[in-house]
Design a protein around this motif. Structure first.
Motif, PDB file in Angstrom:
ATOM      1  N   ASN A 371       0.368  -0.897   0.170  1.00 10.90           N
ATOM      2  CA  ASN A 371      -0.164   0.224  -0.110  1.00 10.90           C
ATOM      3  C   ASN A 371       0.621   1.094   0.199  1.00 10.90           C
ATOM      4  OD1 ASN A 371      -2.344  -0.986  -0.461  1.00 10.90           O
ATOM      5  ND2 ASN A 371      -2.828  -0.583   1.927  1.00 10.90           N
ATOM      6  N   LYS A 374       1.959   1.483  -3.521  1.00 10.08           N
ATOM      7  CA  LYS A 374       0.788   2.507  -4.484  1.00 10.08           C
ATOM      8  C   LYS A 374       0.630   3.686  -4.078  1.00 10.08           C
ATOM      9  CE  LYS A 374      -2.394  -1.097  -3.765  1.00 10.08           C
ATOM     10  NZ  LYS A 374      -3.580  -1.929  -3.746  1.00 10.08           N
ATOM     11  N   TYR A 375       0.285   3.874  -2.828  1.00 10.89           N
ATOM     12  CA  TYR A 375      -0.244   5.539  -3.289  1.00 10.89           C
ATOM     13  C   TYR A 375       1.282   6.130  -2.100  1.00 10.89           C
ATOM     14  CZ  TYR A 375      -4.083   2.637  -2.394  1.00 10.89           C
ATOM     15  OH  TYR A 375      -5.151   1.410  -3.012  1.00 10.89           O
ATOM     16  N   ASP A 402       5.098   6.810   5.323  1.00 10.95           N
ATOM     17  CA  ASP A 402       5.187   6.877   3.418  1.00 10.95           C
ATOM     18  C   ASP A 402       5.149   8.020   3.587  1.00 10.95           C
ATOM     19  OD1 ASP A 402       2.867   7.307   3.154  1.00 10.95           O
ATOM     20  OD2 ASP A 402       2.573   4.918   2.778  1.00 10.95           O
ATOM     21  N   ARG A 421     -12.181   1.851  -0.076  1.00  9.21           N
ATOM     22  CA  ARG A 421     -11.259   2.586  -0.748  1.00  9.21           C
ATOM     23  C   ARG A 421     -11.346   3.775  -1.240  1.00  9.21           C
ATOM     24  NH1 ARG A 421      -8.863   0.832  -6.841  1.00  9.21           N
ATOM     25  NH2 ARG A 421      -7.174   1.162  -4.824  1.00  9.21           N
ATOM     26  N   THR A 433      -8.797  -3.886  -4.804  1.00  8.48           N
ATOM     27  CA  THR A 433     -10.059  -4.362  -4.554  1.00  8.48           C
ATOM     28  C   THR A 433     -10.604  -3.952  -2.977  1.00  8.48           C
ATOM     29  OG1 THR A 433      -9.038  -5.836  -2.916  1.00  8.48           O
ATOM     30  CG2 THR A 433      -9.500  -6.662  -5.259  1.00  8.48           C
ATOM     31  N   GLY A 434      -9.390  -3.272  -2.667  1.00  8.46           N
ATOM     32  CA  GLY A 434     -10.371  -2.890  -0.976  1.00  8.46           C
ATOM     33  C   GLY A 434     -10.793  -3.746  -0.193  1.00  8.46           C
ATOM     34  N   LEU A 437      -6.470  -4.289   3.890  1.00  7.73           N
ATOM     35  CA  LEU A 437      -6.185  -3.401   5.460  1.00  7.73           C
ATOM     36  C   LEU A 437      -7.315  -4.119   6.011  1.00  7.73           C
ATOM     37  CD1 LEU A 437      -5.732  -0.133   4.889  1.00  7.73           C
ATOM     38  CD2 LEU A 437      -4.447  -1.892   5.537  1.00  7.73           C
TER      39      LEU A 437
END
Ligand code: ADP
Length: 752
Positions: A371, A374-375, A402, A421, A433-434, A437
């Motif tokens: 994550n 990704k973010y 991050d 999401r 896909t949410g 987490l």
């Protein structure tokens, strides 16, 4: 007036119940509807009762008194009829467990019954109207007698007996045992009718009716009780639906994993062939997309397992530094060409060997690190692992920070909800896909740990996980690692592997992946054939055994294998049943190891390294047999095409001509035996096995380009599934003729 004492007090508490009942929120059910009418009717009956007593005493000779008394009897009977219908409904099997009027599919049935009750009511009332009634009134005492009174009390008595009998007969359908005291009280109605008909001056019936109405409210019809009951029904329905969803998801995952196995396997093999750079890039994309799909399937599987409380934490001893290395190398690969700095800080006091769920811990770390990558578009992603050691427990404090897009404070609470999401407009291209987490939090909680999030929107986020693991006083060399992080094939020449799988394509994939190891591979499509091979004295160094096979599952096959004296070949479960915890399950069933489909090359390599020996010898480069096939192919592919066999499409499906030839050879070898088995099952009228075999013939034919045979086999498969024996009998010859035609062509092609 003293004779109205019962009625006056009854009217008081009926009004009270009516107020409570009509002001409370209710669910719309059939019995609620009837009960509403019962309350109203009790009230009317009490009024009429009082009026008739009053008139009977004061004006016994008035023309209105007798009809009033008849009307009173009629009211009593309508009340009894309503209650009879009510009891019928609550004790009816058709109504059991499903009381909501909107959902009750038996409404039509109950309507029919209602009309029957109305008819009986009309007949009884006609009786009351026609039959003569006598009135006795003297000095404050008033009662009715004569045929009409006998008829009325008789009918009421019969109906009350019907209540009692219905309840006793349908006692299993009555939802709640606490209703029983109320039912017993109903028997009192019978006593009241008996007393009133024997001693007409004691006016009991209406008061008892009112009392029953009130009691029914407190025991059965209280909307609160019904609401709770309804909630329980809804809860168990939801639980059932949830279980069905979980089952559906796990079977879907199996269905998806099987074709994925072919996609990943063949793509991996294709990437190593000599193909153009452009094609190689495309194959890489196929592999990446398949892996993505696999991740999604695994995510859905995990969440459904978690929801069904079936996800188990499997603790083992593991090399903690290896865990860190694996996570870091995976994340580095994901960072690839992104301009992100990856900062790593691992506490040097981290004990080398820990006891815990290595696989799940790795999944947690990978989820939050992925994550973060990704973010985050630019800046850094950092992984810090600190330890707090107390006695033999090491608390791992894993922080991932991050400098990415951050999370809005109002979204933080929803972060761990599945399928949630955020910032979708910004993250339109970010895959997800949410579920990550939601799974992570459940896993952390299952491991009795904690996860916290700190985030500043637009600046970055920090996820901190703390989990306790037991310290094992061993060195890292003493624990065997699960996954060897290399997927370099090695030379295992001279060793032999048997693969058992009912799906021919899966067999081909496995065979293709084993090609690089120089091993001899035997393929069979059923547990029975596997047993035959071993009983015939064939020796193998390793067996890969699919579990979900028709007739004899892999687990059953293994049980039979273990009964063979002297059998000691390692057996690896090869299955698309890849739910977490499966490895442990298969090992507990007696398998030596477990390999999930789609086959992961690293895991295959690790298993082969465990069970095969590296060899210095090499196979002769070109075998005599191969020369024969290669020569034959030069001109014979055309021969196949001339005979309506779509070789081109098959080669596209299977990779190359060599693969096509080896598949064809395998098919040809078993062709006659398979046709004989098809014939036997047809003769035996065993449609089930007939269908399985024609299904298999259809798949093979499709892969090998025998279009006509595939079409015919498909029709027979469908007929088998629909139990259409007539079609099978009428068209069997056509199928066999086409099979014979193919057989003759293949015979020539093989040069026999
Ligand atoms: P997915 O990443 O598959 O969408 P997750 O459950 O892992 O699902 O995450 C849920 C959502 O939380 C993501 O869609 C994203 O909006 C947000 N999120 C998770 N981690 C971060 C992070 N490190 N930085 C910013 N947003 C994040």
């Amino acid at each position: 007036m003293s004779s109205l004492f019962f009625q006056i007090s009854s009217i008081f508490y009926v009004i009270l119940v009516a107020i409570i009942y009509f002001t409370k929120k209710k669910i719309k059910t059939i019995e609620n509807n009837i009960y509403k009418n019962i309350i109203l009717w009790t009230f009317v009956t009490l009024l009429i009762d009082m009026a008739s007593v009053y008139f009977g005493i004061k004006f016994p000779n008035y023309a209105i008194t007798l009809p009033l008394c008849k009307f009173y009897l009629s009211c009593i009977l309508i009340w009894v009829m309503l209650f009879t219908y009510y009891i019928f409904i609550i004790s009816s099997r058709k109504n059991n467990g499903n009381i909501n009027i909107e959902q009750n599919e038996n409404i039509a049935y109950f309507k029919k019954i209602k009309y029957i009750f109305i008819m009986i009511g009309i007949i009884i009332n006609l009786g009351i109207l026609i039959l003569p009634l006598n009135l006795y009134s003297d000095n404050g005492i008033m009662y009715t007698y004569g045929p009409c009174a006998i008829f009325s009390y008789g009918c009421a008595g019969i109906l009350v007996i019907y209540w009692i009998v219905t309840i006793l007969f349908n006692r299993r359908n009555i939802r709640n045992k606490k209703y029983w005291p109320a039912f017993i009280f109903f028997a009192l109605a019978l006593v009241a009718i008996f007393i009133q008909s024997t001693y007409p001056n004691i006016l009991l019936v209406t008061s008892v009716a009112a009392y029953i109405t009130v009691l029914t409210y407190f025991t059965i019809e209280n909307p609160d009780i019904k609401m709770i009951e309804q909630l329980n029904v809804a809860k168990s329905q939801a639980e059932r639906a949830n279980r069905a969803k979980t089952d559906f998801l796990s079977s879907m995952s199996h269905e998806i994993r099987t074709p994925l196995n072919a996609i990943v396997g063949f793509s991996q093999a294709l990437a190593e062939e000599e193909i153009s750079n452009e094609a190689r890039e495309e194959v890489k994309d196929i592999i990446a997309s398949s892996n993505n799909l696999l991740e999604i399937v695994n995510g859905i599987l995990d969440i459904s397992k978690i929801e069904a409380n079936k996800l188990e934490i499997v603790n083992t001893e593991y090399d903690s530094n290896q865990l860190m290395r694996e996570v870091i190398s995976l994340i580095k690969a994901r960072l690839a060409s992104r301009p992100l700095e990856f900062r790593i800080e691992i506490d040097p006091t981290l004990p080398p060997v820990l006891y815990g769920d290595y696989v799940r811990l790795k999944q947690i770390m990978i989820n939050i690190l992925t994550n973060a990558v990704k973010y985050t578009k630019e800046g850094y992603v950092s992984l810090t692992v600190n330890t707090v050691i107390r006695d033999d427990i090491c608390r791992l404090i894993i922080a991932v920070e991050d400098s990415g897009i951050g999370i809005k404070s109002e979204d933080i609470d929803k972060l761990f909800t599945k399928f949630q999401r955020f910032e979708l407009e910004k993250n339109i291209t970010t895959e997800g896909t949410g579920l990550g987490l939601a799974i992570t939090k459940s896993l952390v909680e299952l491991m009795k740990g904690k996860i916290i999030v700190q985030s500043k929107y637009g600046e970055g986020s920090k996820f901190t996980v703390s989990i306790d693991q037991r310290i094992v006083p061993k060195s890292a060399d003493e624990v065997k690692s699960d996954i060897t992080p290399s997927n370099e094939p090695f030379n295992a020449y001279g060793q032999k592997i048997l693969i058992v799988d009912d799906n021919n394509v899966n067999l081909k994939v496995a065979k293709r992946l084993l090609k690089d190891y120089n091993v001899e591979v035997d393929l069979v499509t059923s547990g029975q054939e596997c047993l035959d091979k071993i009983l015939n004295g064939e020796h193998y160094d390793l067996i890969f055994l699919d579990d979900m096979m028709p007739r004899m599952t892999g687990t059953e096959t293994l049980r039979h294998l273990n009964n063979i004296i002297g059998f000691n070949i390692p057996v690896v479960a090869l299955t698309a049943n890849a739910i977490s915890g499966m490895r442990e399950r298969y090992i507990s069933l007696g398998f030596n190891d477990y390999l999930a489909k789609p086959i992961n090359k690293e895991q295959l390599n690790s298993i082969l390294r465990n069970y095969l020996k590296e060899s210095q010898e090499h196979a002769p480069t070109v075998t005599a047999k191969k020369i024969k096939i290669d020569n034959a192919n030069n001109h014979n592919v055309k021969f196949l095409e001339e005979n309506d066999i779509d070789v081109k499409q098959s080669i596209e499906l299977l990779g190359d001509l060599e693969m096509y030839d080896s598949t064809l050879e395998e098919f040809y070898k078993n062709f006659v035996a398979n046709l004989e088995r098809i014939n036997t099952y047809k003769e035996k009228n065993d449609l089930n096995n007939y269908t399985i075999l024609v299904h298999s013939l259809k798949s093979d034919s499709k892969y090998l380009g025998f279009k006509a045979l595939a079409d015919l086999a498909y029709k027979h498969e469908m007929a088998g599934k629909n139990n259409n024996r007539e079609f099978i009998n009428d068209n069997y010859n056509e199928l066999i003729q086409e099979a014979a035609r193919i057989y003759n062509i293949l015979k020539k092609y093989m040069g026999e």
